[in-house]
Design a protein around this motif. Structure first.
Motif, PDB file in Angstrom:
ATOM      1  N   GLY A  70      24.178  64.065   9.858  1.00  0.00           N
ATOM      2  CA  GLY A  70      24.349  64.187   8.422  1.00  0.00           C
ATOM      3  C   GLY A  70      25.631  63.566   7.897  1.00  0.00           C
ATOM      4  O   GLY A  70      26.589  63.323   8.631  1.00  0.00           O
TER       5      GLY A  70
ATOM      6  N   VAL B  56      16.615  64.711   2.696  1.00  0.00           N
ATOM      7  CA  VAL B  56      16.176  64.694   4.082  1.00  0.00           C
ATOM      8  C   VAL B  56      15.143  63.598   4.288  1.00  0.00           C
ATOM      9  O   VAL B  56      14.036  63.648   3.739  1.00  0.00           O
ATOM     10  CB  VAL B  56      15.559  66.053   4.484  1.00  0.00           C
ATOM     11  CG1 VAL B  56      15.142  66.028   5.959  1.00  0.00           C
ATOM     12  CG2 VAL B  56      16.528  67.197   4.221  1.00  0.00           C
TER      13      VAL B  56
ATOM     14  N   THR C  64      20.662  63.646   5.313  1.00  0.00           N
ATOM     15  CA  THR C  64      20.366  63.911   6.710  1.00  0.00           C
ATOM     16  C   THR C  64      18.927  63.511   7.024  1.00  0.00           C
ATOM     17  O   THR C  64      18.220  62.971   6.159  1.00  0.00           O
ATOM     18  CB  THR C  64      20.643  65.392   7.055  1.00  0.00           C
ATOM     19  OG1 THR C  64      20.594  65.583   8.464  1.00  0.00           O
ATOM     20  CG2 THR C  64      19.647  66.323   6.369  1.00  0.00           C
ATOM     21  N   TYR C  65      18.493  63.775   8.237  1.00  0.00           N
ATOM     22  CA  TYR C  65      17.152  63.376   8.681  1.00  0.00           C
ATOM     23  C   TYR C  65      16.478  64.492   9.462  1.00  0.00           C
ATOM     24  O   TYR C  65      17.134  65.329  10.087  1.00  0.00           O
ATOM     25  CB  TYR C  65      17.224  62.147   9.598  1.00  0.00           C
ATOM     26  CG  TYR C  65      17.667  60.875   8.936  1.00  0.00           C
ATOM     27  CD1 TYR C  65      16.829  60.179   8.075  1.00  0.00           C
ATOM     28  CD2 TYR C  65      18.928  60.355   9.185  1.00  0.00           C
ATOM     29  CE1 TYR C  65      17.238  58.995   7.483  1.00  0.00           C
ATOM     30  CE2 TYR C  65      19.346  59.169   8.599  1.00  0.00           C
ATOM     31  CZ  TYR C  65      18.491  58.493   7.742  1.00  0.00           C
ATOM     32  OH  TYR C  65      18.904  57.321   7.155  1.00  0.00           O
ATOM     33  N   LEU C  66      15.152  64.436   9.457  1.00  0.00           N
ATOM     34  CA  LEU C  66      14.339  65.313  10.290  1.00  0.00           C
ATOM     35  C   LEU C  66      14.580  65.002  11.758  1.00  0.00           C
ATOM     36  O   LEU C  66      14.714  65.897  12.589  1.00  0.00           O
ATOM     37  CB  LEU C  66      12.861  65.110   9.935  1.00  0.00           C
ATOM     38  CG  LEU C  66      11.824  66.084  10.468  1.00  0.00           C
ATOM     39  CD1 LEU C  66      12.007  67.451   9.832  1.00  0.00           C
ATOM     40  CD2 LEU C  66      10.411  65.550  10.178  1.00  0.00           C
TER      41      LEU C  66
ATOM     42  N   LEU D 208      18.436  69.897  12.214  1.00  0.00           N
ATOM     43  CA  LEU D 208      18.145  70.081  10.790  1.00  0.00           C
ATOM     44  C   LEU D 208      18.350  71.532  10.376  1.00  0.00           C
ATOM     45  O   LEU D 208      18.888  71.806   9.299  1.00  0.00           O
ATOM     46  CB  LEU D 208      16.713  69.634  10.468  1.00  0.00           C
ATOM     47  CG  LEU D 208      16.332  69.769   8.992  1.00  0.00           C
ATOM     48  CD1 LEU D 208      17.227  68.910   8.102  1.00  0.00           C
ATOM     49  CD2 LEU D 208      14.861  69.392   8.782  1.00  0.00           C
TER      50      LEU D 208
ATOM     51  N   ASP E 234      21.936  72.035   9.803  1.00  0.00           N
ATOM     52  CA  ASP E 234      22.344  71.435   8.532  1.00  0.00           C
ATOM     53  C   ASP E 234      22.008  72.351   7.358  1.00  0.00           C
ATOM     54  O   ASP E 234      22.834  72.581   6.470  1.00  0.00           O
ATOM     55  CB  ASP E 234      21.648  70.089   8.328  1.00  0.00           C
ATOM     56  CG  ASP E 234      22.370  68.926   8.986  1.00  0.00           C
ATOM     57  OD1 ASP E 234      23.588  69.026   9.197  1.00  0.00           O
ATOM     58  OD2 ASP E 234      21.710  67.916   9.277  1.00  0.00           O
TER      59      ASP E 234
ATOM     60  N   ILE F  12      16.327  70.928  -1.937  1.00  0.00           N
ATOM     61  CA  ILE F  12      16.100  70.011  -0.825  1.00  0.00           C
ATOM     62  C   ILE F  12      15.147  68.923  -1.301  1.00  0.00           C
ATOM     63  O   ILE F  12      14.094  69.209  -1.871  1.00  0.00           O
ATOM     64  CB  ILE F  12      15.525  70.718   0.412  1.00  0.00           C
ATOM     65  CG1 ILE F  12      16.544  71.712   0.973  1.00  0.00           C
ATOM     66  CG2 ILE F  12      15.140  69.706   1.490  1.00  0.00           C
ATOM     67  CD1 ILE F  12      16.079  72.436   2.222  1.00  0.00           C
TER      68      ILE F  12
ATOM     69  N   PRO G  45      12.889  66.254   0.253  1.00  0.00           N
ATOM     70  CA  PRO G  45      12.290  65.587   1.407  1.00  0.00           C
ATOM     71  C   PRO G  45      11.806  64.201   0.992  1.00  0.00           C
ATOM     72  O   PRO G  45      11.107  64.054  -0.011  1.00  0.00           O
ATOM     73  CB  PRO G  45      11.126  66.502   1.795  1.00  0.00           C
ATOM     74  CG  PRO G  45      10.844  67.340   0.596  1.00  0.00           C
ATOM     75  CD  PRO G  45      12.023  67.286  -0.317  1.00  0.00           C
TER      76      PRO G  45
ATOM     77  N   ALA H 238       9.012  63.830   6.314  1.00  0.00           N
ATOM     78  CA  ALA H 238      10.033  64.813   5.938  1.00  0.00           C
ATOM     79  C   ALA H 238       9.435  65.948   5.120  1.00  0.00           C
ATOM     80  O   ALA H 238       9.807  67.117   5.300  1.00  0.00           O
ATOM     81  CB  ALA H 238      11.149  64.132   5.163  1.00  0.00           C
TER      82      ALA H 238
ATOM     83  N   VAL I  55       9.802  69.769   6.378  1.00  0.00           N
ATOM     84  CA  VAL I  55      10.548  70.756   5.600  1.00  0.00           C
ATOM     85  C   VAL I  55       9.622  71.852   5.096  1.00  0.00           C
ATOM     86  O   VAL I  55       9.960  73.050   5.152  1.00  0.00           O
ATOM     87  CB  VAL I  55      11.282  70.081   4.430  1.00  0.00           C
ATOM     88  CG1 VAL I  55      11.889  71.120   3.496  1.00  0.00           C
ATOM     89  CG2 VAL I  55      12.372  69.140   4.951  1.00  0.00           C
TER      90      VAL I  55
END
Length: 213
Positions: free
Chosen positions: A34, A45, A96-98, A120, A123, A132, A134, A139, A143
């Motif tokens: 992240g 995300v 950030t990322y999955l 995640l 995070d 959030i 996605p 994503a 999520v």
């Protein structure tokens, strides 16, 4: 950015040499953790790093898709940097990322998504966002399955783009994949966030009227 924060890149010190996925560790360039404001209300995300982020190690930088997101962040007042900045200056946004590693020839497997889930989850707990975002179908499913009561497999990112979905303790505002967006899609997302999220006290109204079940 949070004034107590020393730097925006991987602020929680997650493992930058992670070797948990045998089919990724030798083909990635960087583990992309992240980046951004640890006091942010908004967490963006993605499904996996793009080719630019894999090269730079900074989420959503170094390629056209990343520049589109950085323009969106600028339009919403979350970035004080040009869209092609190598290390954007972010305020009230965390990226950030999955999954944290990019395979050059395919998307992540279910096993790789599950292996990365702890990153995640950490995070989300550390940032404790109000909203959030996605980005893309992968994503959104990742999520939604953890953080809403909705059937994640039934959610279409095209239909949910630029809408608000009630989550567990926060709201989701899904975004169509950056490489798939038209300029009209981008404008619709910016307009929705500016007029339906930022233009109300989202800290007090999350999960109430205006959010989809």
């Amino acid at each position: 950015m949070d004034p107590a924060q020393e730097h925006p890149d991987n602020p929680f010190g997650m493992d930058e040499e992670c070797r948990n996925c045998p089919n990724l560790r030798d083909v990635r360039t960087n583990v992309v953790h992240g980046y951004g404001d640890v006091g942010a209300d908004f967490m963006f995300v993605g499904g996996r790093p793009g080719p630019g982020a894999d090269r730079t190690g900074i989420p959503f930088t170094g390629d056209d898709a990343g520049r589109r997101l950085q323009r969106i962040l600028g339009d919403l007042g979350f970035s004080n940097s040009p869209a092609d900045a190598a290390e954007p200056e972010l305020d009230n946004a965390y990226l950030t990322y999955l999954t944290r590693c990019r395979h050059p020839d395919r998307g992540p497997t279910d096993e790789e998504v599950a292996t990365c889930d702890a990153y995640l989850t950490a995070d989300v707990r550390m940032i404790n966002p109000e909203i959030i975002v996605p980005i893309g179908a992968l994503a959104l499913r990742g999520v939604a399955v953890e953080h809403t009561t909705r059937d994640a497999d039934a959610l279409s990112v095209e239909e949910c783009h630029a809408t608000t979905i009630r989550g567990r303790g926060f709201e989701l505002v899904p975004m169509q994949g950056l490489s798939d967006q038209t300029d009209a899609d981008t404008d619709a997302f910016v307009e929705h966030v500016a007029e339906s999220v930022l233009d109300r006290d989202y800290r007090q109204t999350k999960g109430r009227s205006g959010a989809r079940d």
